[in-house]
Design a protein around this motif. Sequence first.
Motif, PDB file in Angstrom:
ATOM      1  N   ARG A 160      31.583  84.037  16.004  1.00  0.00           N
ATOM      2  CA  ARG A 160      30.831  84.430  14.815  1.00  0.00           C
ATOM      3  C   ARG A 160      31.402  83.735  13.592  1.00  0.00           C
ATOM      4  O   ARG A 160      32.626  83.662  13.416  1.00  0.00           O
ATOM      5  CB  ARG A 160      30.912  85.946  14.636  1.00  0.00           C
ATOM      6  CG  ARG A 160      30.110  86.489  13.452  1.00  0.00           C
ATOM      7  CD  ARG A 160      30.167  88.015  13.432  1.00  0.00           C
ATOM      8  NE  ARG A 160      31.530  88.500  13.308  1.00  0.00           N
ATOM      9  CZ  ARG A 160      32.160  88.669  12.132  1.00  0.00           C
ATOM     10  NH1 ARG A 160      31.533  88.379  11.005  1.00  0.00           N
ATOM     11  NH2 ARG A 160      33.399  89.141  12.114  1.00  0.00           N
ATOM     12  N   ALA A 161      30.518  83.181  12.763  1.00  0.00           N
ATOM     13  CA  ALA A 161      30.955  82.576  11.505  1.00  0.00           C
ATOM     14  C   ALA A 161      31.390  83.673  10.547  1.00  0.00           C
ATOM     15  O   ALA A 161      30.717  84.701  10.408  1.00  0.00           O
ATOM     16  CB  ALA A 161      29.823  81.756  10.895  1.00  0.00           C
ATOM     17  N   THR A 162      32.526  83.469   9.892  1.00  0.00           N
ATOM     18  CA  THR A 162      33.057  84.458   8.959  1.00  0.00           C
ATOM     19  C   THR A 162      32.970  83.994   7.505  1.00  0.00           C
ATOM     20  O   THR A 162      33.532  84.626   6.616  1.00  0.00           O
ATOM     21  CB  THR A 162      34.512  84.781   9.312  1.00  0.00           C
ATOM     22  OG1 THR A 162      35.288  83.581   9.266  1.00  0.00           O
ATOM     23  CG2 THR A 162      34.605  85.395  10.702  1.00  0.00           C
ATOM     24  N   GLY A 163      32.268  82.907   7.277  1.00  0.00           N
ATOM     25  CA  GLY A 163      32.122  82.383   5.921  1.00  0.00           C
ATOM     26  C   GLY A 163      31.118  81.249   5.924  1.00  0.00           C
ATOM     27  O   GLY A 163      30.629  80.833   6.980  1.00  0.00           O
ATOM     28  N   PRO A 164      30.769  80.717   4.739  1.00  0.00           N
ATOM     29  CA  PRO A 164      29.779  79.645   4.645  1.00  0.00           C
ATOM     30  C   PRO A 164      30.329  78.318   5.153  1.00  0.00           C
ATOM     31  O   PRO A 164      31.550  78.114   5.192  1.00  0.00           O
ATOM     32  CB  PRO A 164      29.477  79.580   3.146  1.00  0.00           C
ATOM     33  CG  PRO A 164      30.729  80.078   2.496  1.00  0.00           C
ATOM     34  CD  PRO A 164      31.278  81.131   3.423  1.00  0.00           C
ATOM     35  N   PHE A 184      33.202  72.004   8.464  1.00  0.00           N
ATOM     36  CA  PHE A 184      33.701  73.134   9.240  1.00  0.00           C
ATOM     37  C   PHE A 184      32.999  74.431   8.875  1.00  0.00           C
ATOM     38  O   PHE A 184      32.322  74.539   7.839  1.00  0.00           O
ATOM     39  CB  PHE A 184      35.209  73.295   9.030  1.00  0.00           C
ATOM     40  CG  PHE A 184      35.609  73.541   7.603  1.00  0.00           C
ATOM     41  CD1 PHE A 184      35.663  74.830   7.078  1.00  0.00           C
ATOM     42  CD2 PHE A 184      35.948  72.485   6.761  1.00  0.00           C
ATOM     43  CE1 PHE A 184      36.038  75.066   5.775  1.00  0.00           C
ATOM     44  CE2 PHE A 184      36.326  72.714   5.455  1.00  0.00           C
ATOM     45  CZ  PHE A 184      36.378  74.001   4.949  1.00  0.00           C
ATOM     46  N   VAL A 185      33.209  75.404   9.743  1.00  0.00           N
ATOM     47  CA  VAL A 185      32.785  76.782   9.513  1.00  0.00           C
ATOM     48  C   VAL A 185      33.956  77.671   9.912  1.00  0.00           C
ATOM     49  O   VAL A 185      34.524  77.490  10.995  1.00  0.00           O
ATOM     50  CB  VAL A 185      31.552  77.138  10.359  1.00  0.00           C
ATOM     51  CG1 VAL A 185      31.228  78.625  10.253  1.00  0.00           C
ATOM     52  CG2 VAL A 185      30.341  76.318   9.927  1.00  0.00           C
ATOM     53  N   PRO A 186      34.355  78.616   9.064  1.00  0.00           N
ATOM     54  CA  PRO A 186      35.375  79.581   9.495  1.00  0.00           C
ATOM     55  C   PRO A 186      34.781  80.517  10.551  1.00  0.00           C
ATOM     56  O   PRO A 186      33.659  80.999  10.386  1.00  0.00           O
ATOM     57  CB  PRO A 186      35.723  80.332   8.203  1.00  0.00           C
ATOM     58  CG  PRO A 186      34.553  80.117   7.293  1.00  0.00           C
ATOM     59  CD  PRO A 186      33.948  78.809   7.660  1.00  0.00           C
ATOM     60  N   THR A 187      35.494  80.736  11.628  1.00  0.00           N
ATOM     61  CA  THR A 187      34.985  81.565  12.723  1.00  0.00           C
ATOM     62  C   THR A 187      36.026  82.603  13.128  1.00  0.00           C
ATOM     63  O   THR A 187      37.214  82.483  12.807  1.00  0.00           O
ATOM     64  CB  THR A 187      34.612  80.706  13.941  1.00  0.00           C
ATOM     65  OG1 THR A 187      35.726  79.887  14.318  1.00  0.00           O
ATOM     66  CG2 THR A 187      33.431  79.809  13.630  1.00  0.00           C
ATOM     67  N   ASP A 188      35.580  83.607  13.876  1.00  0.00           N
ATOM     68  CA  ASP A 188      36.467  84.704  14.265  1.00  0.00           C
ATOM     69  C   ASP A 188      37.302  84.380  15.501  1.00  0.00           C
ATOM     70  O   ASP A 188      38.101  85.205  15.937  1.00  0.00           O
ATOM     71  CB  ASP A 188      35.663  85.988  14.495  1.00  0.00           C
ATOM     72  CG  ASP A 188      34.615  85.832  15.591  1.00  0.00           C
ATOM     73  OD1 ASP A 188      34.448  84.707  16.116  1.00  0.00           O
ATOM     74  OD2 ASP A 188      33.943  86.832  15.912  1.00  0.00           O
TER      75      ASP A 188
END
Length: 271
Positions: A160-164, A184-188
């Motif tokens: 799951r993405a945790t940010g934009p 990039f995408v921050p993820t869990d």
Amino acid sequence: MTALLSIGEFATVTHLSVKTLRRYHEDGLLEPDQVDPHSGYRYYSTDQVPTAQVIRRFRDLDMPVREIARLLAADVDERATLITDHLARLQQRLAATTEAVGALQRLLTAEPRPLPVEHRREPARRVTAVVGHVGLDGVLDWYSAAMAEIEAAVDAAGARATGPPAGHYDNALFTDGAGRATVFVPTDRDVRAGRVHPVDLPARELALTVHPGPHDDIDVTYGALGAHLAEHALLVDGPVHETYLVGPRDTADPAAWRTEIGWPVFTTATA
């Protein structure tokens, strides 16, 4: 009844210059009906007038000579595809020109406004990313492809993405026309698939502002932020950061887009 025309006569009736007709002959696009073996004079059939008119229309639309040759030799279905593809490119070019004109008008008429700049310390974090060496001319296509890979890999991994989404772009990309880019995408959780892999980003001090709207005039916001840094003796120390707070994946309305621009900085002794 078919008749022959000299190259000068054919140029007159088709509005294609003699020089152009000679070049089309050399390119194999429009060959004369006959060439006198002794004098080398070119003669065109009146049956070739419609073909010359078609060529002239497509050249007026900036279709390359090689593509026109393909079109003339194609069957009906392939011809329709070639025409459709070229018209799509013209529409894209028109849209880009319209955006550029709008950006220029805003730049010339807008009143200078103070730029809101925030200073923030970004903590170290681990993100899901694609890293590559990119040319500036192709960075938009590269970004789109890389982000699509990231989204597909994140979905497939059940993460799951945790940010934009965001990107870091080395200064060389702008100064030399090519450089390292990280999107990039921050993820869990960690995600790995093809080019997609975890990347550890270091903590940084950032000077940040938000660019509203489409990216056709984002250089204006970059310029204002750069002027702010110079005026306050803040020196750039690392890649430019862009965070796509609201973008094309969120809304089809470019006016609603919001892009956060951040430059890593440190303060000089005289600041």
